[in-house]
Design a protein around this motif. Sequence first.
Motif, PDB file in Angstrom:
ATOM      1  N   THR A   1       0.849  -1.193   0.000  1.00 26.60           N
ATOM      2  CA  THR A   1       0.000   0.000   0.000  1.00 26.60           C
ATOM      3  C   THR A   1       0.886   1.244   0.000  1.00 26.60           C
ATOM      4  OG1 THR A   1      -0.075   0.190   2.400  1.00 26.60           O
ATOM      5  CG2 THR A   1      -1.735  -1.231   1.366  1.00 26.60           C
ATOM      6  N   PRO A   2       0.351   2.369  -0.453  1.00 23.94           N
ATOM      7  CA  PRO A   2       1.137   3.611  -0.425  1.00 23.94           C
ATOM      8  C   PRO A   2       1.643   3.958   0.977  1.00 23.94           C
ATOM      9  CG  PRO A   2      -0.800   3.894  -1.794  1.00 23.94           C
ATOM     10  CD  PRO A   2      -0.937   2.545  -1.120  1.00 23.94           C
ATOM     11  N   ALA A   3       0.908   3.571   1.999  1.00 25.74           N
ATOM     12  CA  ALA A   3       1.330   3.877   3.373  1.00 25.74           C
ATOM     13  C   ALA A   3       2.680   3.252   3.701  1.00 25.74           C
ATOM     14  CB  ALA A   3       0.278   3.394   4.369  1.00 25.74           C
ATOM     15  N   LEU A   4       2.985   2.103   3.101  1.00 19.38           N
ATOM     16  CA  LEU A   4       4.238   1.419   3.403  1.00 19.38           C
ATOM     17  C   LEU A   4       5.436   2.061   2.722  1.00 19.38           C
ATOM     18  CD1 LEU A   4       2.945  -2.238   3.285  1.00 19.38           C
ATOM     19  CD2 LEU A   4       3.387  -0.822   5.301  1.00 19.38           C
ATOM     20  N   SER A   5       5.177   2.856   1.694  1.00 21.86           N
ATOM     21  CA  SER A   5       6.270   3.551   1.018  1.00 21.86           C
ATOM     22  C   SER A   5       6.261   5.046   1.316  1.00 21.86           C
ATOM     23  CB  SER A   5       6.222   3.296  -0.489  1.00 21.86           C
ATOM     24  OG  SER A   5       4.991   3.733  -1.017  1.00 21.86           O
TER      25      SER A   5
ATOM     26  N   VAL B   1      16.086   8.694  10.652  1.00 15.55           N
ATOM     27  CA  VAL B   1      14.866   7.928  10.924  1.00 15.55           C
ATOM     28  C   VAL B   1      15.224   6.681  11.737  1.00 15.55           C
ATOM     29  CG1 VAL B   1      12.876   6.793   9.875  1.00 15.55           C
ATOM     30  CG2 VAL B   1      13.935   8.732   8.724  1.00 15.55           C
ATOM     31  N   HIS B   2      14.459   6.448  12.784  1.00 18.71           N
ATOM     32  CA  HIS B   2      14.707   5.316  13.690  1.00 18.71           C
ATOM     33  C   HIS B   2      13.418   4.522  13.855  1.00 18.71           C
ATOM     34  CE1 HIS B   2      17.859   8.226  14.428  1.00 18.71           C
ATOM     35  NE2 HIS B   2      18.581   7.233  14.897  1.00 18.71           N
ATOM     36  N   TRP B   3      13.502   3.222  13.629  1.00 13.28           N
ATOM     37  CA  TRP B   3      12.343   2.331  13.643  1.00 13.28           C
ATOM     38  C   TRP B   3      12.416   1.337  14.796  1.00 13.28           C
ATOM     39  CZ3 TRP B   3       8.682   3.009   9.897  1.00 13.28           C
ATOM     40  CH2 TRP B   3       9.049   3.768   8.779  1.00 13.28           C
TER      41      TRP B   3
ATOM     42  N   VAL C   1       8.046   4.895  14.562  1.00 14.47           N
ATOM     43  CA  VAL C   1       9.184   5.544  13.919  1.00 14.47           C
ATOM     44  C   VAL C   1       9.372   6.905  14.574  1.00 14.47           C
ATOM     45  CG1 VAL C   1       7.734   6.532  12.095  1.00 14.47           C
ATOM     46  CG2 VAL C   1      10.179   6.194  11.681  1.00 14.47           C
ATOM     47  N   ALA C   2      10.628   7.326  14.651  1.00 12.19           N
ATOM     48  CA  ALA C   2      10.939   8.662  15.149  1.00 12.19           C
ATOM     49  C   ALA C   2      11.956   9.296  14.210  1.00 12.19           C
ATOM     50  CB  ALA C   2      11.491   8.599  16.570  1.00 12.19           C
ATOM     51  N   PHE C   3      11.717  10.546  13.880  1.00 13.49           N
ATOM     52  CA  PHE C   3      12.600  11.290  12.989  1.00 13.49           C
ATOM     53  C   PHE C   3      13.328  12.353  13.785  1.00 13.49           C
ATOM     54  CE2 PHE C   3      13.027  15.059  10.105  1.00 13.49           C
ATOM     55  CZ  PHE C   3      14.068  14.559   9.344  1.00 13.49           C
TER      56      PHE C   3
ATOM     57  N   PRO D   1       9.584  16.078   9.175  1.00 19.43           N
ATOM     58  CA  PRO D   1       8.792  16.395  10.371  1.00 19.43           C
ATOM     59  C   PRO D   1       7.308  16.105  10.139  1.00 19.43           C
ATOM     60  CG  PRO D   1      10.281  18.202   9.818  1.00 19.43           C
ATOM     61  CD  PRO D   1      10.330  17.230   8.671  1.00 19.43           C
ATOM     62  N   ASN D   2       6.648  15.659  11.172  1.00 15.19           N
ATOM     63  CA  ASN D   2       5.203  15.414  11.185  1.00 15.19           C
ATOM     64  C   ASN D   2       4.739  14.272  10.283  1.00 15.19           C
ATOM     65  OD1 ASN D   2       4.827  17.608  13.018  1.00 15.19           O
ATOM     66  ND2 ASN D   2       5.057  18.988  11.276  1.00 15.19           N
ATOM     67  N   ALA D   3       5.644  13.435   9.803  1.00 16.42           N
ATOM     68  CA  ALA D   3       5.233  12.259   9.036  1.00 16.42           C
ATOM     69  C   ALA D   3       4.527  11.300   9.994  1.00 16.42           C
ATOM     70  CB  ALA D   3       6.450  11.591   8.405  1.00 16.42           C
ATOM     71  N   VAL D   4       3.505  10.620   9.501  1.00 16.42           N
ATOM     72  CA  VAL D   4       2.719   9.716  10.339  1.00 16.42           C
ATOM     73  C   VAL D   4       2.761   8.308   9.748  1.00 16.42           C
ATOM     74  CG1 VAL D   4       0.430   9.229  11.277  1.00 16.42           C
ATOM     75  CG2 VAL D   4       1.205  11.600  11.066  1.00 16.42           C
ATOM     76  N   LEU D   5       3.200   7.368  10.552  1.00 20.13           N
ATOM     77  CA  LEU D   5       3.267   5.966  10.156  1.00 20.13           C
ATOM     78  C   LEU D   5       1.887   5.325  10.283  1.00 20.13           C
ATOM     79  CD1 LEU D   5       4.895   3.338   9.519  1.00 20.13           C
ATOM     80  CD2 LEU D   5       5.190   3.105  11.999  1.00 20.13           C
TER      81      LEU D   5
END
Length: 161
Positions: free
Chosen positions: A38-42, A153-155, A143-145, A48-52
Motif C-alpha cells: 500500500t502507499p502507506a508502506l512507502s 529515521v529510527h524504527w 518511527v521517530a525522525f 517532520p510530522n510524518a505519520v506511520l
Amino acid sequence: MLSSRKILAVSAMALASVVALAGCSSFGGGASSAGALTPALSARMDQPNAVLDSQQAINLVNAYRATRNMPPLVADAGLNGTAQALASQYAQTNQAPAKPQALVEMKLSAGYATFAETFSGWRNSPADANALVAPATKAGVAVAFNPTSSYGVHWVLVLGN
C-alpha cells in the motif's frame, strides 16, 4: 566518491524496488491484489510530522508470517506506545535501546526512510527474519525522525503476548 550515507540511501531505494516487486509476486499477484504494498508502506518518514500507518506496517509483517505458517499479530495500542517511546529514545541518543523484559522480541533499524525499506532489511537478515516469526500474539511499531541524528529515521517493532 559517495559517502556511506548516500550509498545506504541508494541501496535502500534499490531494495525498496525489489521489495515492491517481490511483494507483488510473493504475496499473491499484481498491484490490485490484496497483498500488494500500500502507499502507506512507502510513505517517507524522513520529514517532520510524518505519520506511520502502524496497522499497514503490521499487516506487512503478518503477510510475511503467513508465508512461514505463523499466526497473525494483532496491533496493540500499548505496544505501539512502547515502540514509540523506544523509537524516540533511539532517535535522540543514537544508541539502540535495551529490550524491555516484558517483550518477546524487539527489532530496531535506522536510516531507512520508509517502512517497506525497513521491513525488507529485516526480512533479508536471517536473525531479523527469525525474530519476525517469533511466537507472539501482539505487535507495536513506531518511527521517530530526528534530522540532527546520524541516521535521521529510527524504527522499532516490538512483539509481545
